[in-house]
Design a protein around this motif. Sequence first.
Motif, PDB file in Angstrom:
ATOM      1  N   VAL A  10       0.865  -1.180   0.000  1.00 41.12           N
ATOM      2  CA  VAL A  10       0.000   0.000   0.000  1.00 41.12           C
ATOM      3  C   VAL A  10       0.895   1.221   0.000  1.00 41.12           C
ATOM      4  CG1 VAL A  10      -1.708   1.319   1.316  1.00 41.12           C
ATOM      5  CG2 VAL A  10      -1.836  -1.185   1.258  1.00 41.12           C
ATOM      6  N   LEU A  12       1.278   4.876   0.871  1.00 38.24           N
ATOM      7  CA  LEU A  12       0.566   5.781   1.781  1.00 38.24           C
ATOM      8  C   LEU A  12       0.189   7.102   1.119  1.00 38.24           C
ATOM      9  CD1 LEU A  12       2.424   5.200   5.165  1.00 38.24           C
ATOM     10  CD2 LEU A  12       0.284   4.181   4.343  1.00 38.24           C
ATOM     11  N   ALA A  15      -2.848   6.278  -0.862  1.00 44.83           N
ATOM     12  CA  ALA A  15      -3.956   5.975   0.049  1.00 44.83           C
ATOM     13  C   ALA A  15      -4.536   7.258   0.634  1.00 44.83           C
ATOM     14  CB  ALA A  15      -3.486   5.034   1.158  1.00 44.83           C
ATOM     15  N   SER A  18      -6.773   9.173  -1.657  1.00 47.78           N
ATOM     16  CA  SER A  18      -8.036   8.531  -2.034  1.00 47.78           C
ATOM     17  C   SER A  18      -9.231   8.990  -1.195  1.00 47.78           C
ATOM     18  CB  SER A  18      -7.898   7.007  -1.957  1.00 47.78           C
ATOM     19  OG  SER A  18      -7.844   6.571  -0.604  1.00 47.78           O
ATOM     20  N   ARG A  26      -8.522   5.296   7.918  1.00 49.36           N
ATOM     21  CA  ARG A  26      -8.625   4.184   6.973  1.00 49.36           C
ATOM     22  C   ARG A  26      -7.608   3.127   7.381  1.00 49.36           C
ATOM     23  NH1 ARG A  26     -12.113   7.678   5.982  1.00 49.36           N
ATOM     24  NH2 ARG A  26     -13.063   7.923   3.943  1.00 49.36           N
ATOM     25  N   VAL A  28      -5.014   0.517   6.514  1.00 52.32           N
ATOM     26  CA  VAL A  28      -4.161   0.215   5.367  1.00 52.32           C
ATOM     27  C   VAL A  28      -3.467  -1.138   5.491  1.00 52.32           C
ATOM     28  CG1 VAL A  28      -3.805   2.627   4.722  1.00 52.32           C
ATOM     29  CG2 VAL A  28      -2.220   1.537   6.318  1.00 52.32           C
ATOM     30  N   ALA A  29      -3.429  -1.691   6.697  1.00 54.67           N
ATOM     31  CA  ALA A  29      -2.798  -2.999   6.913  1.00 54.67           C
ATOM     32  C   ALA A  29      -3.207  -3.523   8.285  1.00 54.67           C
ATOM     33  CB  ALA A  29      -1.271  -2.876   6.838  1.00 54.67           C
ATOM     34  N   ASP A  35      -4.527  -2.837  13.873  1.00 54.58           N
ATOM     35  CA  ASP A  35      -4.756  -2.117  12.627  1.00 54.58           C
ATOM     36  C   ASP A  35      -3.665  -1.075  12.456  1.00 54.58           C
ATOM     37  OD1 ASP A  35      -7.168  -3.437  12.208  1.00 54.58           O
ATOM     38  OD2 ASP A  35      -8.385  -1.794  13.024  1.00 54.58           O
ATOM     39  N   ARG A  37      -3.554   2.342  10.707  1.00 49.27           N
ATOM     40  CA  ARG A  37      -4.547   3.285  10.194  1.00 49.27           C
ATOM     41  C   ARG A  37      -3.868   4.587   9.794  1.00 49.27           C
ATOM     42  NH1 ARG A  37      -9.017   2.855  15.110  1.00 49.27           N
ATOM     43  NH2 ARG A  37      -9.260   0.587  15.057  1.00 49.27           N
ATOM     44  N   LEU A 104      -0.261   8.339  10.904  1.00 48.65           N
ATOM     45  CA  LEU A 104      -0.383   6.882  10.878  1.00 48.65           C
ATOM     46  C   LEU A 104      -0.484   6.435  12.324  1.00 48.65           C
ATOM     47  CD1 LEU A 104       1.442   4.325   8.746  1.00 48.65           C
ATOM     48  CD2 LEU A 104       1.608   4.101  11.222  1.00 48.65           C
ATOM     49  N   LEU A 134      -9.898   0.770   3.315  1.00 43.85           N
ATOM     50  CA  LEU A 134      -9.367   1.630   2.274  1.00 43.85           C
ATOM     51  C   LEU A 134      -9.990   1.200   0.949  1.00 43.85           C
ATOM     52  CD1 LEU A 134      -7.281   3.864   1.740  1.00 43.85           C
ATOM     53  CD2 LEU A 134      -5.622   2.058   1.297  1.00 43.85           C
TER      54      LEU A 134
END
Length: 135
Positions: A10, A12, A15, A18, A26, A28-29, A35, A37, A104, A134
């Motif tokens: 991903v 960043l 992301a 978006s 969101r 992302v992993a 999480d 985020r 993050l 995401l």
Amino acid sequence: MTETPVPGPVNLTEALASFTDVYSPRIVARVNDYDVRIAHTEGEHVWHVHEDTDEFFLVLDGRFDIALRDADGGERTVELRKGDVFVVPRGTEHKPSSAGGSILMFEPTGTASTGDRHEGEIPGHVDSTTGHALT
């Protein structure tokens, strides 16, 4: 036994581009039961606390301040800039704010963005969520 497919990387920057909502993380992993985020930040969040978990922040862009409240009601603010990391210890009341930027976070899956308890009304620009996929 069925193997779980390995997700792709991903980016960043892509992301974050978006979506535009602030304080609406969101996912992302996922790492074990956590999480990863990302979120845009601007304005004030709400005073809140996570009773059973620390909260990790990495500032990706801009400035991000975290007001902290100690047990006797005293307050101090930690000022973070791009590249800074900070961990809010479990049980610590805190209130993020930002003139604009992105962050993050690492949080256990299912952790609410407004904590286990919060003070006052949740502002309209703050999303009380456990994170969004995401898209």
